[in-house]
Design an enzyme around this catalytic site. Structure first.
Site: not given
Length: 427
Positions: A22-23, A117, A122, A305, A397
């Site tokens: 995903k990242n 999230c 951030r 994570d 997600r």
């Protein structure tokens, strides 16, 4: 309302195949803008964050064609817009990668502040620091970030903190800047290396990804390519922990074992057995779960994570564990939900002290973010009885076909849709 309903208490057994990272995917998709050409991306995870990225590209004029479930052709030669639609960009944190890509190709970009999230502030100050070093100017107005540059030029940038997002965004802008860029104190995660490899496949000159210093020699023109995205280390780690928590035996396929070393090391110390093969790992556990001390850190440290998932594992350990969160200040918000299952966790700031309990109790829970939601699924799998997890859009997600994959391992899980109850007051 959509929920997962899970009847736990059964060990997971069998094989599971891991999807693309995903990242990496959410950075590589915006990076296709730099080519102004056709790119074919393989091993794309079929998750909502990827769908959102493709929708943004389409809205900006790109031609997107799905070749199969995990392969897409993106033609960015027709991109004619430098503003990412507000509502789309607020869906996920990674929308800020469009700034670096658009700035590199067009010299300007307008994107909303990142969503995703809620794990704490951030800040994008390190992103903007790099862009300004390259000759850009930025303004932030009503939550929209506007960055412009007449001529991007290479420069030396030392990041004040190690940031995955800032590292990638700086790379995206620098590959089209004139001259040599040197990025220091950069992030070293596997998806940083994957993005760099993708840029190089498109004709960029990026060297040193995966180390403390990345050097980029700008190029005036890039081209399309075919590229396969690496496997997702966090998805793999999630199933590894699930196998250990439930006392199961699972072969986790389509992985790069070296990327999993920080996770493997902690699982083995906790009492699990991990066997490594060329592109798979087998995780099993028969004995007790041992307590651990863990501090999350940038790669090659233990990944933030994975912190919620390891917390679930340690709730069943024979003793006291301590987890220190070194990245996000709000990452322990999910503990209130886990408390419904009879866990004994005390949180003070960024430190959680976990006293192991004999068993987890089935309970209703609400997914507070992507990885916390995955941790709740794993906790439900370990608990005797039926648990329900709501707000599962967070989980979807980042986890492709999670229900089907868990069913393939023998889990009793289903996804249900219940109509929301709406109360209307007569006027």
């Amino acid at each position: 309302m959509e929920k997962f309903v899970i009847r736990g208490g059964k060990p997971l057994m069998g094989e599971v195949t891991i999807s693309g990272a995903k990242n990496a995917a959410v950075a590589i998709l915006p990076a296709t803008i730099l080519a102004a050409d056709k790119c074919i991306l393989e091993n794309l995870p079929n998750i909502s964050d990827v769908s959102a990225s493709l929708e943004i590209l389409s809205a900006m004029g790109a031609r997107v064609r799905l070749l199969d479930k995990h392969t897409v052709e993106v033609d960015t030669s027709t991109v004619n817009c430098t503003v990412v639609p507000d509502e789309m960009s607020r869906q996920m944190r990674a929308s800020y990668y469009f700034i670096g890509a658009l700035l590199g190709r067009f010299g300007k970009a307008t994107v909303a502040m990142p969503g995703g999230c809620n794990l704490g502030p951030r800040p994008i100050d390190q992103h903007l620091k790099a862009f300004c070093a390259f000759g850009a100017r930025d303004t932030v107005d009503n939550g929209m970030i506007d960055v412009t540059a007449h001529n991007l030029h290479g420069e030396e940038v030392f990041f004040d903190t190690v940031s995955v997002g800032a590292t990638i965004n700086a790379m995206l802008a620098a590959v089209r800047a004139k001259g040599l860029t040197v990025l220091e104190n950069v992030a070293k995660e596997p998806h940083i290396v994957d993005v760099a490899n993708f840029l190089n496949t498109m004709g960029a000159d990026v060297r040193g990804a995966g180390t403390d210093v990345i050097k980029i020699r700008g190029t005036g023109k890039m081209h399309g390519c075919t590229y396969s995205i690496i496997p997702d280390q966090i998805e793999a780690g999630s199933y590894m922990v699930a196998a250990a928590v439930t006392g199961g035996n699972v072969l986790v396929k389509n992985v790069i074992p070296k990327h999993l070393e920080p996770i493997t090391s902690k699982l083995e110390k906790a009492g699990a057995t991990v066997e490594e093969f060329d592109d798979s790992v087998r995780v099993s556990r028969q004995g007790d779960i041992e307590p651990l001390n863990i501090k999350t850190m940038p790669h090659p440290g233990f990944p933030t994570d994975m912190q919620p998932l390891m917390t679930v594992l340690l709730t069943l350990a024979k003793g006291t564990s301590i987890i220190t969160e070194g990245i996000w200040e709000n990452r322990f918000r999910y503990v209130d939900e886990l408390s419904r299952m009879g866990v004994n966790i005390q949180v003070a700031g960024r430190v959680a002290v976990i006293e192991g309990v004999q068993e987890l109790l089935a309970a209703p829970m609400r997914a507070t973010d992507l990885r916390a939601g995955a941790a709740m699924v794993v906790a439900a799998l370990a608990a005797d009885g039926v648990s329900e997890i709501s707000e599962i859009s967070h989980i979807e997600r980042g986890y492709e076909d999670i229900v089907e994959k868990l069913r393939g391992l023998g889990a009793d899980i289903k996804r249900i849709v219940k109509p929301d109850t709406v109360y209307r007051q007569a006027l």
